[in-house]
Design an enzyme around this catalytic site. Structure first.
Site, mmCIF file in Angstrom:
data_model
loop_
_atom_site.group_PDB
_atom_site.id
_atom_site.type_symbol
_atom_site.label_atom_id
_atom_site.label_comp_id
_atom_site.label_asym_id
_atom_site.label_seq_id
_atom_site.Cartn_x
_atom_site.Cartn_y
_atom_site.Cartn_z
ATOM 1 N N LEU A 1 0.888 -1.154 0.000
ATOM 2 C CA LEU A 1 0.000 0.000 0.000
ATOM 3 C C LEU A 1 0.924 1.200 0.000
ATOM 4 C CD1 LEU A 1 -3.013 0.699 0.082
ATOM 5 C CD2 LEU A 1 -2.890 0.686 2.559
ATOM 6 N N ASP A 2 0.824 2.029 -1.033
ATOM 7 C CA ASP A 2 1.743 3.156 -1.188
ATOM 8 C C ASP A 2 1.820 4.011 0.062
ATOM 9 O OD1 ASP A 2 2.288 2.493 -3.846
ATOM 10 O OD2 ASP A 2 0.599 3.662 -4.573
ATOM 11 N N ARG A 3 2.935 4.676 0.208
ATOM 12 C CA ARG A 3 3.172 5.554 1.361
ATOM 13 C C ARG A 3 2.075 6.607 1.495
ATOM 14 N NH1 ARG A 3 8.075 9.653 1.619
ATOM 15 N NH2 ARG A 3 7.632 10.555 3.638
#
Length: 181
Positions: A44-46
């Site tokens: 899950l992207d930053r």
């Protein structure tokens, strides 16, 4: 018995336990989860928030993360503008991206969900409306949801993964995790 952890990942946290090689320290999973031997099943992207599943079972990790298993992932997406029927139909049919056409998705407009406050908050622009959609995909390309909404003309402002398969964030507060059986 395999361990399975549901984590409500905050905005700005990397989906990994270390951040070696970075000149500036960034928040990682180790700032929240002290359970040896578990690893994220997918990423899950930053700059995305919400449900991240961790497990110590490699086969289960592959079933959750691998696009070949087509496990549905549901996102609550705040977009710039107000997508109409044509934009939602395009998302449902599959969108052409630089790396190929996406699989068809489930997409619908929703009322603004009752979510935790984000830190930092989403920028507010008085002259541009925003709205929310619920989007369910069965693959997981890099930044796919953001690229899909942009491709139909509605850039993503906030992205919260709410569900993966049968697992849902439920009442987990931001930064909280729990083990499930």
């Amino acid at each position: 018995m395999a361990r399975l952890i549901l984590f409500n990942k905050p905005y700005g946290v990397l989906s990994q336990f270390t951040d070696r090689g970075s000149e500036t320290a960034r928040a990682t999973l180790s700032d929240y989860i002290d359970v040896p031997g578990v690893y994220p099943a997918g990423r899950l992207d930053r700059d995305s928030e919400g449900l991240l599943i961790l497990t110590d079972d490699g086969a289960q990790q592959a079933r959750i993360a691998s696009p070949k298993h087509k496990m549905p992932k549901t996102y609550l997406v705040q977009v710039e503008g107000e997508p109409g029927a044509a934009a939602l139909a395009a998302l449902r049919a599959g969108v052409e991206l630089k790396d190929g056409r996406t699989r068809p998705a489930q997409a619908r407009r929703i009322d603004p969900p009752a979510l935790w406050d984000r830190d930092p908050p989403v920028r507010y622009r008085k002259s541009v409306a925003d709205s929310w959609i619920e989007l369910t995909i069965t693959e997981g390309r890099n930044r796919q949801v953001r690229r899909m909404t942009a491709a139909v003309g509605f850039p993503t402002l906030r992205l919260v993964r709410w569900r993966i398969g049968a697992w849902e964030i439920g009442d987990l507060t931001v930064g909280e995790w729990r083990e499930v059986g």
